[in-house]
Design a protein around this motif. Structure first.
Motif, short mmCIF file in Angstrom:
data_model
loop_
_atom_site.label_atom_id
_atom_site.label_comp_id
_atom_site.label_asym_id
_atom_site.label_seq_id
_atom_site.Cartn_x
_atom_site.Cartn_y
_atom_site.Cartn_z
N ARG A 1 0.84 -1.21 0.00
CA ARG A 1 0.00 0.00 0.00
C ARG A 1 0.87 1.25 0.00
NH1 ARG A 1 -2.78 -3.14 3.98
NH2 ARG A 1 -4.53 -4.16 2.95
N THR A 2 1.96 1.22 0.77
CA THR A 2 2.88 2.36 0.80
C THR A 2 3.53 2.54 -0.57
OG1 THR A 2 3.33 2.00 3.14
CG2 THR A 2 4.95 3.29 1.92
N ALA B 1 2.34 1.76 -3.39
CA ALA B 1 1.34 2.21 -4.36
C ALA B 1 0.73 3.55 -3.95
CB ALA B 1 0.23 1.16 -4.50
N GLY B 2 1.38 4.25 -3.05
CA GLY B 2 0.86 5.51 -2.54
C GLY B 2 0.70 6.60 -3.57
N PRO C 1 -4.20 1.54 -3.38
CA PRO C 1 -3.94 1.05 -2.01
C PRO C 1 -5.16 0.46 -1.31
CG PRO C 1 -2.78 3.10 -2.36
CD PRO C 1 -3.67 2.90 -3.57
N ILE D 1 -5.85 -3.35 -2.12
CA ILE D 1 -4.88 -4.40 -1.79
C ILE D 1 -5.41 -5.20 -0.61
CG2 ILE D 1 -2.53 -4.87 -0.99
CD1 ILE D 1 -1.66 -2.34 -2.52
N ALA E 1 -4.81 -7.12 -5.78
CA ALA E 1 -5.07 -5.68 -5.90
C ALA E 1 -5.84 -5.44 -7.19
CB ALA E 1 -3.77 -4.90 -5.93
N PHE F 1 4.29 -2.61 -7.33
CA PHE F 1 4.13 -2.38 -5.89
C PHE F 1 3.93 -3.69 -5.14
CE2 PHE F 1 0.31 -1.75 -8.32
CZ PHE F 1 -0.64 -2.55 -7.68
#
Length: 150
Positions: free
Chosen positions: A41-42, A44-45, A51, A54, A71, A119
């Motif tokens: 998630r970070t 894909a920020g 995010p 996911i 995702a 990601f």
């Protein structure tokens, strides 16, 4: 002779466990995936939608045992090409811009290349060793709880 792949050993051990042990093991499996998902998630920020899509899935089916990160979906269909899973050539993917709804042939559309921005795979690679150790520990606890091991 080479050492067996830890994932293969874990897979075989999980399939041998009775239902009750697998049920107690599932939260530990999910926890091992949750750290990787948080990292993904970070990573894909840069996206406002990816995010949130996911997710971590755990399964004990014979053909899909273990933890899986997913995702995308309807809320973020662009996750797959950005991960690089739809790329025609490594590191890039093609997509239309200024698509003409009247021209179904697509050859009149303007197509561009965009770079991928993986990601999931980088997060999984970075967290693999730690997650594997967590799963092995959880397997040991589950096995001991049902009378296997010392």
């Amino acid at each position: 002779m080479t050492d067996p792949n830890p994932a293969d050993v874990i897979r075989q051990d999980m399939l041998r466990l009775p239902y009750e042990a697998r049920r107690t093991l599932r939260p530990a499996l999910r926890a091992s995936g949750d750290e990787i998902a948080a990292d993904a998630r970070t990573r894909a920020g840069w996206s406002t939608r990816i995010p949130a899509t996911i997710k971590v899935r755990s399964s004990f089916r014979a053909n899909r045992e273990g933890v899986e990160l997913v995702a995308g979906g309807p809320n973020a269909p662009h996750a797959r090409p950005y991960e690089g899973l739809s790329a025609g050539q490594f590191g890039k993917f093609r997509h239309p811009v200024f698509a003409d709804a009247e021209n179904f042939a697509r050859n009149g559309w303007t197509w561009v290349e965009s770079p991928t921005r993986p990601f999931l795979f980088p997060a999984a690679t970075a967290g693999e060793e730690k997650a594997t150790q967590k799963v092995i520990t959880a397997l040991d606890v589950a096995a001991k709880a049902i009378g296997f091991g010392g």
